[in-house]
Design an enzyme around this catalytic site. Structure first.
Site, PDB file in Angstrom:
ATOM      1  CG  HIS A 178      -2.400   0.844   0.684  1.00 22.53           C
ATOM      2  ND1 HIS A 178      -1.901   1.354   0.091  1.00 22.53           N
ATOM      3  CD2 HIS A 178      -3.652   1.148   1.837  1.00 22.53           C
ATOM      4  CE1 HIS A 178      -2.923   2.038   0.166  1.00 22.53           C
ATOM      5  NE2 HIS A 178      -4.475   1.684   1.051  1.00 22.53           N
ATOM      6  CG  HIS A 181      -4.854   6.092  -0.947  1.00 23.43           C
ATOM      7  ND1 HIS A 181      -6.128   4.981  -0.967  1.00 23.43           N
ATOM      8  CD2 HIS A 181      -5.301   6.372  -2.188  1.00 23.43           C
ATOM      9  CE1 HIS A 181      -6.781   4.051  -1.949  1.00 23.43           C
ATOM     10  NE2 HIS A 181      -5.972   5.280  -2.734  1.00 23.43           N
ATOM     11  CE1 TYR A 183      -3.948   5.173   5.858  1.00 18.87           C
ATOM     12  CE2 TYR A 183      -4.418   4.724   3.631  1.00 18.87           C
ATOM     13  CZ  TYR A 183      -5.579   4.966   4.630  1.00 18.87           C
ATOM     14  OH  TYR A 183      -6.712   5.065   4.416  1.00 18.87           O
TER      15      TYR A 183
END
Length: 377
Positions: A178, A181, A183
């Site tokens: 990931h 977004h 993070y």
């Protein structure tokens, strides 16, 4: 009433094509997008989680990408109801998830996650852990957490590599990192949150160093043909106008070191898949990413819905209608602008979304409503 035979045949022809990535062959072009569901007490995915993902595989989804799951670093997560990807109990739960998805005919990757400075101090499975990020700066530009030391960086890189090895050992078909977004990985890529003056900060290429080292460590920890997907985005949580790159040239500068480090495919997260990323071209972010890197890409963003993604709709009880016309999506897939398409809320609403679209039974699609989030159906 089913869709016309011509439209149904076209959808089946384009979406049903297998796709190979490394040693993985996905039976069709439909993926399940990662969506956090908060149904894993103490971070352990149970039988209900296994059946939730298996239902989507049985319903025709070729590749399931799980909700974000925390790597083994104390500051990685902010909820004890979100699954983790470390510890014998959690990994045993994931092994059962894999078995059920495979039994249903699907392929599955875990999304490996560290939330970075978005974590509220004192939250999560390890409340005493300090929140960390590149520079102690939050997504809004204000102070948040503390800047990571080299020891912190090394520990997080090792945690991702350990999770990658555990994923292959547990029977998963690949991993997704990931990096979107806002993070942790994305915080290093983004100039607002990365103000470091060492080798991990500075120009766009320098800001990719942490992400590239994570990718390289994961690549080393798994087999050569075990696929590594990296999710990226321009937008950040509640910062929809944020940009990693204002031009294709800037995007290429960010993506190239990541591709060279060992990324097999990029999952390019947008709120609306049909919106052009840069002026002068109809290509979306996944299309540009594929053009610039030569790597496979997954696109995503409000597929099968009549409203674009907005977190507010998860809180206000609203209902999102079904948009059954996917001709634009089929056009883009047919010309190979990107390789797979990820479906989010539409699959929460209807586990058989893929089967119905592939079979032309779009009139039977179930619309998304926020009350569906209260259960793990």
């Amino acid at each position: 009433m089913p869709a016309s035979s011509t439209a149904a045949d076209r959808a089946a022809q384009i979406l049903s094509r297998p796709f190979t990535l490394g040693g993985l062959t996905v039976p069709n072009r439909i993926a399940m997008a990662p969506m956090t569901r908060y149904f894993s007490p103490d971070g352990v995915p149970g039988e209900d989680v296994a059946q939730y993902y298996a239902r989507r595989a049985a319903g025709g989804v070729g590749l399931v990408i799980t909700e974000g799951t925390y790597v083994g670093h104390d500051a990685a997560g902010d909820s004890d109801q979100v699954p983790r990807f470390h510890g014998e109990d959690a990994l045993a739960g994931w092994k059962n998830v894999v078995a059920e998805v495979h039994r249903a005919g699907g392929r599955i990757m875990p999304q490996l996650w560290h939330v970075g400075v978005t974590r509220a101090e004192g939250s999560g499975p390890f409340p005493d852990a300090p929140t960390v990020g590149p520079s102690g700066i939050g997504l809004d530009g204000n102070p948040a957490g503390r800047a990571m030391t080299q020891e912190d960086l090394d520990a997080v890189i090792e945690a991702f590599a350990d999770a990658a090895a555990a994923a292959e050992r547990t029977g998963f078909d690949g991993i997704e990192l990931h990096g979107a977004h806002g993070y942790l990985i994305d915080e290093f890529l983004w100039e607002r949150t990365n103000q470091r003056t060492d080798g991990y900060g500075g120009d766009p290429v320098a800001r990719t160093r942490f992400a590239a080292e994570i990718v390289a460590a994961c690549r080393k920890a798994v087999s050569a043909d075990f696929p590594i997907v990296l999710r990226t985005s321009q937008w950040k949580a509640f910062h929809y106008d944020a940009k990693l790159a204002a031009t294709p040239q800037e995007l290429e500068a960010v993506l190239t070191p990541l591709a060279e480090a060992g990324v097999d495919a990029f999952h390019s997260s947008t709120r609306r898949y049909w919106v052009p990323e840069f002026e002068g071209s109809d290509l979306n972010l996944a299309g540009w990413t594929k053009k610039l890197t030569g790597k496979a890409t997954i696109s995503v963003g409000s597929v099968g819905l009549d409203k674009q993604f907005d977190p507010a709709m998860f809180q206000d009880g609203s209902r999102t209608g079904v948009a059954s016309n996917i001709e634009n999506l089929l056009d883009r897939l047919e010309r190979d602008e990107f390789d797979l398409i990820a479906i989010g809320r539409a699959l929460i609403a209807d586990p058989e979304w893929a089967r119905k679209v592939l079979g032309g039974d779009t009139e039977a699609l179930i619309p998304f409503a926020t009350d569906q989030l209260q259960t793990l159906h």
